[in-house]
Design a protein around this motif. Structure first.
Motif, PDB file in Angstrom:
ATOM      1  N   GLU A 129       0.868  -1.181   0.000  1.00 38.91           N
ATOM      2  CA  GLU A 129       0.000   0.000   0.000  1.00 38.91           C
ATOM      3  C   GLU A 129       0.900   1.224   0.000  1.00 38.91           C
ATOM      4  N   ILE A 130       0.804   2.025  -1.090  1.00 42.73           N
ATOM      5  CA  ILE A 130       1.666   3.193  -1.267  1.00 42.73           C
ATOM      6  C   ILE A 130       0.806   4.448  -1.147  1.00 42.73           C
ATOM      7  N   ASP A 131       1.218   5.352  -0.262  1.00 35.10           N
ATOM      8  CA  ASP A 131       0.537   6.651  -0.126  1.00 35.10           C
ATOM      9  C   ASP A 131       1.289   7.667  -0.969  1.00 35.10           C
ATOM     10  N   ILE A 132       0.571   8.266  -1.937  1.00 37.66           N
ATOM     11  CA  ILE A 132       1.135   9.243  -2.858  1.00 37.66           C
ATOM     12  C   ILE A 132       0.602  10.641  -2.495  1.00 37.66           C
ATOM     13  N   GLN A 133       1.490  11.573  -2.446  1.00 37.26           N
ATOM     14  CA  GLN A 133       1.106  12.961  -2.135  1.00 37.26           C
ATOM     15  C   GLN A 133       1.447  13.846  -3.323  1.00 37.26           C
ATOM     16  N   ALA A 134       0.439  14.663  -3.730  1.00 39.51           N
ATOM     17  CA  ALA A 134       0.613  15.655  -4.799  1.00 39.51           C
ATOM     18  C   ALA A 134       0.617  17.051  -4.159  1.00 39.51           C
ATOM     19  N   THR A 135       1.679  17.819  -4.359  1.00 42.87           N
ATOM     20  CA  THR A 135       1.823  19.139  -3.730  1.00 42.87           C
ATOM     21  C   THR A 135       2.012  20.183  -4.830  1.00 42.87           C
ATOM     22  N   ASP A 136       1.207  21.275  -4.724  1.00 40.99           N
ATOM     23  CA  ASP A 136       1.355  22.328  -5.720  1.00 40.99           C
ATOM     24  C   ASP A 136       2.441  23.304  -5.281  1.00 40.99           C
ATOM     25  N   GLY A 137       2.665  24.293  -6.144  1.00 42.97           N
ATOM     26  CA  GLY A 137       3.731  25.240  -5.851  1.00 42.97           C
ATOM     27  C   GLY A 137       3.450  26.106  -4.661  1.00 42.97           C
ATOM     28  N   GLY A 138       2.186  26.175  -4.292  1.00 43.43           N
ATOM     29  CA  GLY A 138       1.838  26.981  -3.138  1.00 43.43           C
ATOM     30  C   GLY A 138       1.905  26.204  -1.844  1.00 43.43           C
ATOM     31  N   GLY A 139       2.240  24.941  -1.905  1.00 46.03           N
ATOM     32  CA  GLY A 139       2.353  24.132  -0.696  1.00 46.03           C
ATOM     33  C   GLY A 139       1.136  23.329  -0.363  1.00 46.03           C
ATOM     34  N   LEU A 140       0.092  23.497  -1.179  1.00 49.61           N
ATOM     35  CA  LEU A 140      -1.101  22.700  -0.913  1.00 49.61           C
ATOM     36  C   LEU A 140      -0.880  21.290  -1.459  1.00 49.61           C
ATOM     37  N   SER A 141      -1.455  20.306  -0.786  1.00 52.77           N
ATOM     38  CA  SER A 141      -1.236  18.908  -1.172  1.00 52.77           C
ATOM     39  C   SER A 141      -2.496  18.102  -1.017  1.00 52.77           C
ATOM     40  N   ALA A 142      -2.475  17.013  -1.766  1.00 50.04           N
ATOM     41  CA  ALA A 142      -3.563  16.030  -1.681  1.00 50.04           C
ATOM     42  C   ALA A 142      -2.936  14.634  -1.718  1.00 50.04           C
ATOM     43  N   ASN A 143      -3.711  13.679  -1.253  1.00 51.25           N
ATOM     44  CA  ASN A 143      -3.179  12.312  -1.141  1.00 51.25           C
ATOM     45  C   ASN A 143      -4.095  11.327  -1.837  1.00 51.25           C
ATOM     46  N   CYS A 144      -3.462  10.250  -2.325  1.00 54.65           N
ATOM     47  CA  CYS A 144      -4.193   9.086  -2.840  1.00 54.65           C
ATOM     48  C   CYS A 144      -3.442   7.819  -2.429  1.00 54.65           C
ATOM     49  N   LYS A 145      -4.063   6.704  -2.668  1.00 57.88           N
ATOM     50  CA  LYS A 145      -3.479   5.411  -2.262  1.00 57.88           C
ATOM     51  C   LYS A 145      -3.323   4.530  -3.497  1.00 57.88           C
ATOM     52  N   VAL A 146      -2.195   3.821  -3.532  1.00 59.71           N
ATOM     53  CA  VAL A 146      -1.945   2.874  -4.614  1.00 59.71           C
ATOM     54  C   VAL A 146      -1.735   1.496  -3.975  1.00 59.71           C
TER      55      VAL A 146
END
Length: 820
Positions: free
Chosen positions: A316-333
């Motif tokens: 189970e891999i937790d992936i985090q996407a972060t924008d240039g402003g520091g905001l982030s979101a997560n998904c699971k693989v």
């Protein structure tokens, strides 16, 4: 020590045993125990024999073995009490990692009869590890516009322990902005989420720093701490959004490094730097960090190393996407590892008999081994077989355990050992297999008797050979080895002839060399045979027998023995030969014998010495003494012959015989007395010769005188007839009778023999010391007497007159007269 049921953990250190009854058998086939990890050596696990329903008598009479599943033995069994103890400390994390439950399996094998049971020990985890954060400082960038109750996924602490001893909850220090929330994943692990309680204001506080503590559920609990640094960002009102909250993929376990696993994608409605998204993997486990990598720009997830289905089946891999402003979101693989047949079966030898007796009965256990395939499904289903034709077979036991047993009778003399190759194959496609060679050596049993190289041994012993002479060597071999093949030799004590054999021969027990005990005389023993025995050193010993025939070879150790004439002079001292004997006349025969055999007993005769060497000769092989020429008046009346009798041995031996020969004109008393004269030495013979010459001269004088007297008498008679004696009676009758005697005594056959009508009377004097027969004078003719003989006075003895001077002598080749 803590023994617990796997399904119902109980406090304390009590022991529980769960026995599962199988349909076939009626006994518990699997015994389950529980023991804490890292239990000290010698710790009691349980009484396995009692749990299996065995009795103390069975334990003492049947051998019990523990056959581990792997190569290492972690338990040991007390053969007297049946208690099961810990042999080696076990680290649950090393053996099983994060897998639950952690089971250590082994087989219990009982012999006599062969029976097996399955047993497994569950290792319960102890709290021997504290939670650890991989990063001692966790940096979070949160926009000041973030609304309260927003959640931020934090990096999880790593704890190798499992169950309650793993990470139980997280705590943070007081900060005024956040609180921590602990969530549990589907795999049982817990992770922390940071929850914003109130809005952030960058102008008031640009950074918020506090500590996070991970606490496990052990007793006493252990904990690990890290620092959280929250950087407050300027306003960025859009966060990235993943196209999927959960990605599910499957990857073959034999996929190579850098293989693409999945591609995640997120979008941000902001523009500029706030819309630029960077992807990262939230390092919530060491396995994920070592196995996967992500391209921060494209979101491609690739392998950093190959996968192994037998170690980890799902990631189970937790992936985090972060924008240039520091905001982030997560998904699971979720990455599911798909099993391929990449593991060949493993054959582990748990017990091997170092040396197997060739007399081992059928179904004797030679070796115990187990087969394990780390794959699953058909890829992990295994089967075993033996390569080549072998007198063994494989007997399946419980689970993955097998026994190699004997299938047929063994014979070390034919095959001294076997290289038994066991091949284990799985059912995958393509199938993988592993071969293991077991070296089985056969120990010898005394099952073969010695064998002689010959059933009958023939040897030759020369007579008179000294004691210790080697006749030869016996040779017997035994197909066994060691003590069973040590052959010793001996003579067999048979009832008949054993004393003679033991007196002649001896046999060395170890070498089989046959020696003579003493010299053997061929004239006493020509040949003999004995029975010899070869026995091995086994118990009981086996033996074989052979016949030894000994032929005694004659040596020329006996000189010829003269039988006639007797060497002691007990018989008549001489031979009579008439003067009229022609050449080839048989005078005598020398008779000799030799006690030897063969050419050692072939005798030859030769004349060694003679008074007149040219008068007599001796037959080379017959020993007959004959005249070499006709006897003449000039020959001496007495002759002495020395006949050499010689054999043909090497070296030859010889003896001599002495003959005294007298030449006579007739069989008168005077010649008989002369023939009986003492035979002396050569000096005496020369004296006798001189005496005989004197007698001949005297006889010649007498004959001359007698001739003169006869002439005078004849003249007187004539005158008497004419003048003085006309009236005297006529004496012609006597003359006529003499004429008839002479005619009747003539040789009839011309062979030198006397007239067949002659007969002789003899007498023995009372005072004679000899027993020889003597021929006397012929008596006067009578109606019963032969012609030419007349009575010789009293006693009525016969006197036979010799031939007249006018008679012919016998021709050459006439027989000799009887020897005296």
């Amino acid at each position: 020590m803590e023994l617990r049921k796997r399904e119902e953990p109980l406090p304390g250190r009590a022991l529980f045993v769960i026995l599962l009854l199988c349909v076939s058998g009626g006994r518990a086939e699997t015994a389950r125990y529980s023991v804490p990890e890292e239990a000290a050596r010698g710790s009691l696990v349980g009484n396995i024999v009692k749990d299996l329903g065995l009795t103390a008598e069975e334990l003492s009479t049947r051998q019990v073995r523990l056959v581990p599943e792997g190569e290492k033995q972690y338990f040991q069994l007390d053969q007297h009490t049946g208690d099961l103890f810990v042999r080696e400390q076990m680290d649950r994390e090393e053996l099983c990692g994060q897998s639950e439950p952690c089971l250590v399996r082994f087989d219990v094998l009982l012999e006599g009869p062969l029976q097996s049971f399955r047993a497994e020990v569950s290792l319960t985890d102890i709290n021997d590890h504290a939670p650890v954060f991989l990063n001692k400082e966790i940096i979070l960038k949160i926009s000041e516009t973030t609304k309260p109750k927003a959640r931020f996924l934090l990096e999880s602490a790593q704890d190798p322990d499992v169950g309650n001893n793993s990470v139980h909850h997280y705590n943070i220090s007081s900060n005024g902005y956040f609180h921590i929330y602990t969530r549990q994943r589907s795999d049982g692990r817990r992770h922390a989420e940071l929850v914003l309680d109130r809005e952030l204001d960058r102008e008031k506080q640009a950074e918020v720093v506090f500590s996070i503590t991970a606490v496990d559920g052990g007793s006493p609990p252990r904990s690990g701490t890290a620092v959280i640094r929250v950087v407050v960002l300027d306003a960025n009102d859009n966060i990235p959004v993943f196209t999927q909250s959960l990605y599910k993929v499957r990857v073959l376990e034999n996929s190579s490094e850098d293989t693409l696993v999945a591609v995640v994608s997120a979008k941000d409605l902001d523009s500029g730097i706030n819309g630029e998204i960077a992807y990262s993997i939230v390092q919530n486990s060491e396995d994920n960090r070592e196995t996967f990598k992500i391209n921060s720009e494209t979101g491609q997830i690739r392998l950093k190393k190959t996968l192994d289905y037998e170690e980890i089946k799902t990631y189970e891999i937790d992936i985090q996407a972060t924008d240039g402003g520091g905001l982030s979101a997560n998904c699971k693989v979720e990455v599911g590892v798909q099993d391929v047949n990449d593991n060949a079966p493993e054959v582990t030898i748990t017990s091997l008999t170092s040396s197997l007796s060739e007399a081992a009965p059928l179904n004797t256990v030679v070796a115990l081994f187990s087969v394990r395939d780390r794959d699953s499904g058909d890829n992990g289903r295994t089967s075993c077989e033996l390569l080549g034709e072998q007198p063994f077979s494989i007997l399946p036991l419980v689970g993955e355990a097998y026994a190699l047993v004997t299938l047929e009778a063994l014979d070390r003399e034919k095959v001294s050992g076997y290289n038994v190759t066991v091949r284990a194959s799985d059912a995958g496609t393509p199938a993988l297999s592993t071969s293991k060679t077991l070296v089985v050596r056969l120990s010898d049993v005394n099952d073969n008797a010695p064998t002689f190289s010959q059933a009958i041994y023939n040897t030759v012993l020369r007579e008179n050979k000294p004691a210790g002479t080697i006749l030869g060597r016996l040779n017997a071999t035994d197909a066994d080895t060691g003590e069973n093949a040590l052959v010793s030799y001996m003579l067999v004590l048979t009832p008949l002839g054993v004393s003679a054999a033991r007196s002649f021969l001896s046999v060395e027990a170890e070498s089989g060399i046959v020696r003579a005990l003493h010299p053997v005389d061929y004239e006493e023993v020509h040949a003999f045979e004995v029975t010899v025995r070869a026995a091995d050193g086994g118990s009981p010993a086996f033996s074989a027998e052979a016949l030894l025939r000994v032929l005694v070879r004659d040596e020329n150790d006996n000189a010829p023995v003269v039988l006639h004439p007797p060497p002691d002079g007990s018989a008549a001292a001489g031979e009579l030969v008439p003067r009229w004997a022609q050449a080839g006349y048989l005078v005598a025969k020398v008779v000799a014998v030799d006690a030897d055999a063969g050419q050692n007993a072939w005798l030859s005769y030769e004349l060694a010495k003679a008074t007149e060497p040219g008068l007599f000769r001796v037959g080379l092989h017959s020993g007959e003494v004959r005249t070499a020429r006709a006897v003449t008046e000039r020959d001496a009346p007495r002759h002495r012959l020395v006949v050499l009798v010689r054999d043909r041995g090497q070296p030859p031996r010889s003896s001599t015989a002495t003959l005294t020969i007298t030449l006579v004109d007739g069989f008168s008393e005077a010649f008989l007395q002369l023939s009986q004269a003492h035979t002396g030495s050569p000096q005496q013979e020369e004296g006798d010769h001189d005496l005989l010459t004197t007698y001949l001269i005297a006889s010649l004088c007498c004959i001359s005188s007698l001739l003169l007297v006869v002439i005078a008498a004849f003249s007187g008679t004539t005158l008497c007839k004419g003048r003085l004696c006309p009236a005297l009676p006529n004496s012609s009758a006597r003359s006529s009778a003499d004429s008839d005697l002479t005619a009747d005594a003539r040789d009839m056959a011309g062979r030198g023999d006397l007239w067949p009508g002659y007969h002789y009377e003899m007498y023995l004097t009372n005072d004679s010391g000899q027993s020889d027969f003597k021929f006397l004078r012929p008596v006067l003719p009578s109606p019963q007497s032969p012609p030419g003989c007349a009575e010789a006075g009293k006693g009525n003895m016969l006197e036979c007159s010799p031939q007249r001077a006018g008679q012919k002598r016998p021709e050459q080749g006439t027989a000799a007269p009887p020897s005296l």
